[in-house]
Write a protein that holds these residues in place. Sequence first.
Motif, PDB file in Angstrom:
ATOM      1  N   TRP A  43     139.524 -14.681  23.652  1.00 53.74           N
ATOM      2  CA  TRP A  43     137.906 -14.329  24.036  1.00 53.74           C
ATOM      3  C   TRP A  43     137.234 -15.682  23.307  1.00 53.74           C
ATOM      4  N   THR A  44     136.963 -15.756  22.011  1.00 53.53           N
ATOM      5  CA  THR A  44     136.841 -17.064  22.250  1.00 53.53           C
ATOM      6  C   THR A  44     137.012 -18.735  23.112  1.00 53.53           C
ATOM      7  N   TYR A  45     138.702 -18.017  23.207  1.00 49.49           N
ATOM      8  CA  TYR A  45     138.832 -19.747  23.922  1.00 49.49           C
ATOM      9  C   TYR A  45     137.486 -19.637  25.317  1.00 49.49           C
ATOM     10  N   CYS A  46     137.294 -18.280  26.325  1.00 54.97           N
ATOM     11  CA  CYS A  46     137.222 -17.964  27.184  1.00 54.97           C
ATOM     12  C   CYS A  46     135.742 -18.196  27.262  1.00 54.97           C
ATOM     13  N   PHE A  47     134.865 -18.530  25.986  1.00 59.44           N
ATOM     14  CA  PHE A  47     133.378 -18.603  25.343  1.00 59.44           C
ATOM     15  C   PHE A  47     133.210 -19.982  25.539  1.00 59.44           C
ATOM     16  N   GLU A  48     134.566 -20.461  25.199  1.00 63.83           N
ATOM     17  CA  GLU A  48     134.272 -22.198  25.280  1.00 63.83           C
ATOM     18  C   GLU A  48     133.861 -22.654  25.669  1.00 63.83           C
ATOM     19  N   ILE A  49     135.026 -22.548  26.951  1.00 61.81           N
ATOM     20  CA  ILE A  49     135.203 -23.332  28.099  1.00 61.81           C
ATOM     21  C   ILE A  49     134.246 -23.078  29.050  1.00 61.81           C
ATOM     22  N   LEU A  50     133.809 -21.739  28.741  1.00 59.81           N
ATOM     23  CA  LEU A  50     132.913 -21.283  29.753  1.00 59.81           C
ATOM     24  C   LEU A  50     131.097 -22.325  29.297  1.00 59.81           C
ATOM     25  N   ILE A  51     130.962 -22.802  28.171  1.00 60.81           N
ATOM     26  CA  ILE A  51     129.787 -23.963  27.757  1.00 60.81           C
ATOM     27  C   ILE A  51     130.704 -25.039  28.201  1.00 60.81           C
ATOM     28  N   VAL A  52     131.480 -24.716  28.249  1.00 52.05           N
ATOM     29  CA  VAL A  52     131.883 -26.730  28.422  1.00 52.05           C
ATOM     30  C   VAL A  52     131.655 -26.697  30.007  1.00 52.05           C
ATOM     31  N   ALA A  53     131.815 -25.801  30.920  1.00 50.90           N
ATOM     32  CA  ALA A  53     131.758 -26.315  31.929  1.00 50.90           C
ATOM     33  C   ALA A  53     130.122 -26.061  32.548  1.00 50.90           C
ATOM     34  N   ILE A  54     129.244 -24.850  31.757  1.00 52.96           N
ATOM     35  CA  ILE A  54     128.118 -25.031  31.798  1.00 52.96           C
ATOM     36  C   ILE A  54     127.269 -26.680  32.069  1.00 52.96           C
ATOM     37  N   ALA A  55     128.502 -27.681  30.705  1.00 48.83           N
ATOM     38  CA  ALA A  55     128.293 -29.185  30.787  1.00 48.83           C
ATOM     39  C   ALA A  55     128.344 -29.974  31.882  1.00 48.83           C
ATOM     40  N   ASP A  56     129.296 -29.154  32.196  1.00 43.02           N
ATOM     41  CA  ASP A  56     130.320 -30.218  33.026  1.00 43.02           C
ATOM     42  C   ASP A  56     129.886 -30.676  34.227  1.00 43.02           C
ATOM     43  N   VAL A  57     129.151 -29.084  34.636  1.00 42.05           N
ATOM     44  CA  VAL A  57     128.374 -29.103  35.782  1.00 42.05           C
ATOM     45  C   VAL A  57     127.032 -29.513  36.462  1.00 42.05           C
ATOM     46  N   THR A  58     126.331 -29.194  35.255  1.00 49.29           N
ATOM     47  CA  THR A  58     124.781 -30.298  35.003  1.00 49.29           C
ATOM     48  C   THR A  58     125.345 -31.455  35.021  1.00 49.29           C
ATOM     49  N   ALA A  59     126.309 -31.907  34.301  1.00 53.69           N
ATOM     50  CA  ALA A  59     126.630 -33.403  34.153  1.00 53.69           C
ATOM     51  C   ALA A  59     126.898 -33.851  35.329  1.00 53.69           C
ATOM     52  N   PHE A  60     127.532 -33.053  36.440  1.00 48.98           N
ATOM     53  CA  PHE A  60     127.738 -33.506  37.508  1.00 48.98           C
ATOM     54  C   PHE A  60     126.398 -33.410  38.183  1.00 48.98           C
ATOM     55  N   GLY A  61     125.222 -32.494  38.266  1.00 55.76           N
ATOM     56  CA  GLY A  61     124.457 -32.953  38.900  1.00 55.76           C
ATOM     57  C   GLY A  61     123.663 -34.220  39.055  1.00 55.76           C
ATOM     58  N   ILE A  62     123.864 -34.275  37.082  1.00 62.47           N
ATOM     59  CA  ILE A  62     123.113 -35.643  36.887  1.00 62.47           C
ATOM     60  C   ILE A  62     123.211 -37.420  36.702  1.00 62.47           C
ATOM     61  N   TYR A  63     124.909 -37.263  37.148  1.00 62.07           N
ATOM     62  CA  TYR A  63     125.833 -38.612  37.717  1.00 62.07           C
ATOM     63  C   TYR A  63     125.846 -38.788  39.618  1.00 62.07           C
ATOM     64  N   MET A  64     125.206 -37.470  40.161  1.00 61.26           N
ATOM     65  CA  MET A  64     125.072 -37.379  41.385  1.00 61.26           C
ATOM     66  C   MET A  64     123.707 -38.107  42.202  1.00 61.26           C
ATOM     67  N   GLY A  65     122.680 -37.334  40.928  1.00 58.24           N
ATOM     68  CA  GLY A  65     121.259 -37.472  40.933  1.00 58.24           C
ATOM     69  C   GLY A  65     120.726 -39.595  40.959  1.00 58.24           C
ATOM     70  N   VAL A  66     122.287 -39.752  39.911  1.00 56.87           N
ATOM     71  CA  VAL A  66     121.940 -41.556  40.225  1.00 56.87           C
ATOM     72  C   VAL A  66     122.091 -42.291  41.681  1.00 56.87           C
ATOM     73  N   TRP A  67     123.260 -41.698  42.688  1.00 55.06           N
ATOM     74  CA  TRP A  67     123.226 -42.148  43.876  1.00 55.06           C
ATOM     75  C   TRP A  67     121.962 -41.875  44.065  1.00 55.06           C
ATOM     76  N   PHE A  68     121.614 -40.055  44.278  1.00 55.79           N
ATOM     77  CA  PHE A  68     120.815 -39.345  45.231  1.00 55.79           C
ATOM     78  C   PHE A  68     119.772 -39.119  44.881  1.00 55.79           C
ATOM     79  N   PRO A  69     118.841 -39.729  44.109  1.00 52.23           N
ATOM     80  CA  PRO A  69     117.976 -39.162  43.551  1.00 52.23           C
ATOM     81  C   PRO A  69     116.767 -37.649  43.807  1.00 52.23           C
ATOM     82  N   GLU A  70     117.066 -38.734  45.146  1.00 51.25           N
ATOM     83  CA  GLU A  70     115.985 -37.335  46.150  1.00 51.25           C
ATOM     84  C   GLU A  70     116.292 -35.907  46.378  1.00 51.25           C
TER      85      GLU A  70
END
Length: 454
Positions: free
Chosen positions: A96-123
């Motif tokens: 369960w500790t591993y699952c929660f750790e990776i879920l937290i990391v996944a939240i950061a990763d998907v949020t980061a993806f949105g930010i990176y795409m915003g560099v090319w498509f700010p609108e």
Amino acid sequence: MESSTAAPSLKRGLSTRHIRFMALGSAIGTGLFYGSADAIKMAGPSVLLAYMIGGLAAYIIMRALGEMSVHHPDAGSFSRYAQDNLGPLAGYLTGWTYCFEILIVAIADVTAFGIYMGVWFPEVPHWVWVLSVVLIIGAVNLMSVKTFGELEFWFSFFKVATIIVMIIAGLGIIVWGIGNGGQPTGIHNLWTNGGFFSNGVWGMILSLQMVMFAYGGIEIIGITAGEAKDPQKSIPQAINSVPWRILLFYVGTLFVIMSIYPWDQVGTGGSPFVLTFQNLGIHTAAGILNFVVLTASLSAINSDVFGVGRMLHGMAGQGHAPRIFARVSRRGIPWVTILVMMLAMLVAVFLNYIMPENVFLMIASLATFATVWVWIMILCSQIGFRRRLGPEQVKALKFRLPGGAATSMAGIVFLLFIIGLIGYFPATRISLYVGGLWLLALLLGYQWLNYRNR
């Protein structure tokens, strides 16, 4: 989706190539592209030594995990090794500790993806990209383990290729002055700005806690064991090759960067990767790097969904998670756990936008504690595993950890020292408090589970 009435099981569709790049992709990410600047500021050029020490510790952890994975490749995950060798409570806490750790990391990763795409498509609103990536990666993971492995191979390949180009380009600047007006920079920057130990030996030691988190993700090799085509061959090959490659990429990249730029200027004028490419006259460096970081985040999200899905599937078989998580499709995919992970990422991303930043950071700090906890439990499991074997059985092991339990014990001492360093810094100390509360909540959950099953 098919239920488990016909008793389908996980398929062995991952080759050595897939497993090797999965581990590389998990451990080489934005921590290298952006995060290494903080470790450099703390240690100066001696951060190279810190990465070597961290690489040795990572190798010990992987070899300990490999010894158990090759001996029992059907276990599915290292939570099973903890349960078999340390007891049900250890397996429950680790899983369960591993699952929660990776879920937290996944939240950061998907949020980061949105930010990176915003560099090319700010609108375009970030949530559109976040929703898209969750649905696409989820669909890929629902196809087959071979499809997942192939996609992960190419995502990781782009990252590794960029790092290799970076190192070669940097050596061109250092030796021949390519892109620098024909003036070789040499490597004098490694000792002329305060010396190699510019912040003292203590500065190098303090940087170890940041360096070790750069190696987070290597443990995914243990989760691949149940789906490796030839685990007794592919797992040893992957484990023996990955640590030195990770070490080469981290040490090689930072060696080049700190040779070209004075270490105290790294990170102050933008990403060192962008600056290196721009020095070669490649002015689209920012766009190139954004593409690479995009693939890095996609790779990470892909591995996150795979890792949690397989861990929950294994825990369901051990009785530590809802039985529905054990369901497998005809293609050998634990589809219920993948759907749950997709839903959790969407809910978590929503919470990420509405939650005050300091509260979210407090929760996210648990990921750092959880990484070290999982590593310590892997090493403790290996010690327990060895104690169950007789001398002849130890000799018969096909992939032994050199030094056996003594090596694992040395690794545990080192990781406990890392936990001490986490507590030393006020900014990271909170992760110990949050981690303690998390383990307490799990203990209460375990007691309730046992009470309900009486």
